[in-house]
Design a protein around this motif. Structure first.
Motif, PDB file in Angstrom:
ATOM      1  N   GLU A 102      54.853  -5.986  57.728  1.00 25.64           N
ATOM      2  CA  GLU A 102      53.884  -6.655  56.865  1.00 25.64           C
ATOM      3  C   GLU A 102      52.641  -5.785  56.667  1.00 25.64           C
ATOM      4  O   GLU A 102      52.098  -5.720  55.550  1.00 25.64           O
ATOM      5  CB  GLU A 102      53.507  -8.006  57.469  1.00 25.64           C
TER       6      GLU A 102
ATOM      7  N   THR B 232      47.743 -10.275  60.342  1.00 27.44           N
ATOM      8  CA  THR B 232      49.101 -10.065  60.847  1.00 27.44           C
ATOM      9  C   THR B 232      49.189  -8.854  61.783  1.00 27.44           C
ATOM     10  O   THR B 232      48.437  -7.890  61.642  1.00 27.44           O
ATOM     11  CB  THR B 232      50.094  -9.874  59.682  1.00 27.44           C
TER      12      THR B 232
ATOM     13  N   GLU C 285      54.513 -21.285  60.190  1.00 27.62           N
ATOM     14  CA  GLU C 285      54.143 -19.870  60.160  1.00 27.62           C
ATOM     15  C   GLU C 285      55.341 -18.962  59.902  1.00 27.62           C
ATOM     16  O   GLU C 285      55.179 -17.794  59.560  1.00 27.62           O
ATOM     17  CB  GLU C 285      53.479 -19.470  61.485  1.00 27.62           C
TER      18      GLU C 285
ATOM     19  N   ASN D 117      59.600 -10.777  57.121  1.00 26.44           N
ATOM     20  CA  ASN D 117      58.422 -10.217  56.461  1.00 26.44           C
ATOM     21  C   ASN D 117      57.917 -11.211  55.428  1.00 26.44           C
ATOM     22  O   ASN D 117      58.456 -11.346  54.331  1.00 26.44           O
ATOM     23  CB  ASN D 117      58.784  -8.886  55.795  1.00 26.44           C
TER      24      ASN D 117
ATOM     25  N   ASN E 156      52.493  -7.822  62.419  1.00 28.74           N
ATOM     26  CA  ASN E 156      53.841  -7.378  62.098  1.00 28.74           C
ATOM     27  C   ASN E 156      53.772  -6.009  61.402  1.00 28.74           C
ATOM     28  O   ASN E 156      53.159  -5.882  60.339  1.00 28.74           O
ATOM     29  CB  ASN E 156      54.509  -8.414  61.177  1.00 28.74           C
TER      30      ASN E 156
ATOM     31  N   PHE F  55      47.189 -12.542  54.751  1.00 27.25           N
ATOM     32  CA  PHE F  55      47.924 -11.928  55.861  1.00 27.25           C
ATOM     33  C   PHE F  55      47.139 -10.806  56.559  1.00 27.25           C
ATOM     34  O   PHE F  55      47.727  -9.988  57.248  1.00 27.25           O
ATOM     35  CB  PHE F  55      49.262 -11.367  55.352  1.00 27.25           C
TER      36      PHE F  55
END
Length: 345
Positions: free
Chosen positions: A59, A54, A135, A6, A56, A51
């Motif tokens: 995240e 993102t 990254e 994260n 994720n 971010f």
């Protein structure tokens, strides 16, 4: 070292640690002061911008929490409802755009600088591989590269990259191992850092081969019989005031080709740490030898085809001795022929 998948969490923890350090240095600061809260809001805006693309889940969840926290701080900074709404609809949007554009510009510039540093050191790493590592957001990472110098020697490199306080990465240097194909256990290893002097792969090869390389007006050589606690070799440095005059040492050699341009090429190659093949003339005979610079003893070393060191004075002496032996043998043959001729008569 713990590694976070994260990236947002990592940066939040780094920001928190920075706040705690500042609190120790400036204990009188009140974290509720407008300037400090404003900086925190800016950092939250920076994270939201950095971010925002993102995918994720962890995240994304943390970004939502940051957005909520950011809005709370803005209400504290701008208690007037009208001002808060006006800022929210106009100023914040443009500020986030500025943060996003600024981040993208700095990130691109930082990465290009990093790629240039790696290429300048002589490494050819696929751009996609480097981008993937960058990254990852890890505090540090290494990239492995291997290459053959010739059919008998190959080199393994570990390139070290470290994340700095701004979130960008710097190329710290590389650890290189020189391996010999004739022996699986025979190798030399050294870490070539970028401070205070940077090196490239060719210089690393020459240094690990035991030769000297000129850097910034001084000759650098590794002491292959002395290592430090990290396993790297101790560095021997011979500055200009040490008194090694390479050009003069070359001029003392009985080179067959004394063309000025060839002499300059030879000098440049020796300064770079190369082992150079040259033809020497000794007593009207030609010999092909390998030459290397030896700043410690202020001379140019001479090696034969078996890499055995040759003493030029001894070589000249052997030739004089050989000539005497040949002359003596010739005279003896003449006497023997004369004796046989007398006997025949």
């Amino acid at each position: 070292m713990e590694q976070f998948s994260n990236r947002v969490e990592r940066e939040m923890l780094e920001f928190k640690a920075r706040e705690e350090r500042m609190g120790i240095l400036f204990p009188s600061d009140d974290v509720k002061d407008s300037p400090l809260l404003s900086e925190k809001v800016k950092h939250f805006a920076y994270l939201l911008s950095k971010f925002k693309a993102t995918e994720n889940p962890d995240e994304l969840y943390l970004l939502k929490r940051i957005q909520i926290e950011k809005e709370k701080l803005e209400k504290v900074l701008y208690p007037n409802r009208f001002v808060h709404l006006l800022r929210k609809t106009f100023h914040i949007l443009t500020a986030e755009d500025r943060h996003s554009a600024s981040f993208q510009k700095k990130s691109l510039k930082s990465r290009e600088k990093l790629f240039d540093a790696v290429q300048s050191a002589g490494f050819k790493i696929p751009r996609e591989k480097m981008l993937q590592e960058l990254e990852s957001g890890r505090d540090r990472f290494t990239v492995l590269v291997s290459n053959y110098e010739n059919e008998k020697e190959h080199m393994d490199h570990q390139l070290l990259f470290v994340k700095d306080i701004s979130g960008g990465y710097s190329f710290e240097g590389f650890k290189t191992s020189l391996h010999y194909e004739s022996s699986s256990e025979s190798f030399r290893e050294h870490f070539f850092g970028n401070v205070p002097t940077s090196y490239n792969t060719r210089e690393a090869y020459h240094l690990l081969s035991g030769r000297a390389v000129e850097k910034d007006g001084s000759y650098i050589q590794l002491d292959l019989n002395d290592r430090n606690a990290e396993g790297s070799y101790r560095i021997k440095e011979f500055r200009s005031d040490y008194g090694f005059d390479l050009k003069n040492a070359i001029e003392r050699l009985p080179l067959k080709d004394k063309n000025a341009d060839k002499i300059d090429e030879l000098e440049k190659a020796l300064r770079n740490g190369e082992a150079v093949t040259a033809v020497l003339e000794v007593k009207e005979r030609e010999y092909s030898f390998t030459l290397t610079a030896n700043p410690q003893f202020k001379t140019v070393d001479i090696y034969d085809g078996n890499l055995k060191k040759i003493n030029l004075s001894a070589l000249r002496g052997r030739n004089i001795k050989n000539e005497k032996q040949k002359t003596g043998a010739a005279k003896k043959n003449v006497r023997q022929k004369n004796k046989r001729a007398v006997r025949i008569q």
